[in-house]
Write an enzyme that holds these catalytic residues in place. Sequence first.
Site, PDB file in Angstrom:
ATOM      1  CE  LYS A  46       4.350   1.972  -9.554  1.00 18.34           C
ATOM      2  NZ  LYS A  46       5.263   2.944  -9.929  1.00 18.34           N
TER       3      LYS A  46
ATOM      4  N   GLY B 112       4.129   6.705  -6.716  1.00 15.25           N
ATOM      5  CA  GLY B 112       3.942   7.178  -5.353  1.00 15.25           C
ATOM      6  C   GLY B 112       3.448   8.597  -5.215  1.00 15.25           C
TER       7      GLY B 112
ATOM      8  N   GLY C 176       6.549   5.164  -2.490  1.00 13.85           N
ATOM      9  CA  GLY C 176       7.908   5.407  -2.011  1.00 13.85           C
ATOM     10  C   GLY C 176       8.048   6.597  -1.092  1.00 13.85           C
TER      11      GLY C 176
ATOM     12  CG  ASP D 216       7.911   0.806 -11.893  1.00 16.58           C
ATOM     13  OD1 ASP D 216       6.768   1.265 -11.724  1.00 16.58           O
ATOM     14  OD2 ASP D 216       8.925   1.517 -11.915  1.00 16.58           O
TER      15      ASP D 216
ATOM     16  CE  LYS E  50       8.572   4.967 -13.399  1.00 15.25           C
ATOM     17  NZ  LYS E  50       7.793   4.249 -12.369  1.00 15.25           N
TER      18      LYS E  50
END
Length: 255
Positions: free
Chosen positions: A9, A12, A43, A159, A214
């Site tokens: 992952k 941003g 984001g 996430d 997260k």
Amino acid sequence: MSSKTWVIKLGGAVLNTENAAKALFEILNEQDDAQFVIVHGGGSLVDSWLKEAGFASAKHQGLRISPKEQMPYIVGALAGAANKQLMAQAISVGHKPVGLSLYEAGITASQKLKALGQVGQCHNNADSIINDLLSAGRLPIISSIGFDEQGLLYNVNADEAAAAIANNLNAELIFMTDVEAVLDANKQPLHQLDTKHIDTLIAEGVIVGGMEVKVKTSLHAAQHLRRGVYISSWQKPENLTALLQGEHVGTKVTP
């Protein structure tokens, strides 16, 4: 499949930093016996697009409130600009990426809470094309935009999306974030976190906002996957090399 699958992952801020993703993609090139799936948010890009369009952004417990009228901008920023930016960097170092939404990755979304608008939660379905793409030597790059059975669009926390995809693939999971590790009250890195420790730190207000999402997501994923999940920084590409080789950097979240 004999080779290990990793879901990575990317946070941003990777997108705002020139060539940051490129350095990570170059590391993936060095791994012979592994396959990779990239899941990304975006984001800060969404924030700037919404601001330019005259919308106010609001968050609730680390999740972006996503009214229907903002969805075209959120979808455009995440599934469009952010996704293609990452594809471009992957192509430039020799990968063959495919840009996807959660639907193609075998994840259906549904509304999480009415108050959050079009914020979605993940449901696994068996209809993923990810393994086919991996077999074809492609690099899936997945935005956290989801659909429900009626075709309605949802903004899913990236996430949570990464955790659901890792669960679907029974893969290892790494969250590459803006911080080196989860920090304790004295801003020192925590190398290992488990349920009890996490509950205490949240109760004490040490872990808040996006990091709370997260950490909880990592814990949830660790419980499902029955293995440790890593939170580490994208700012040091060598961390990724170390993690892929089984070394312990960043924070390892275990049930």
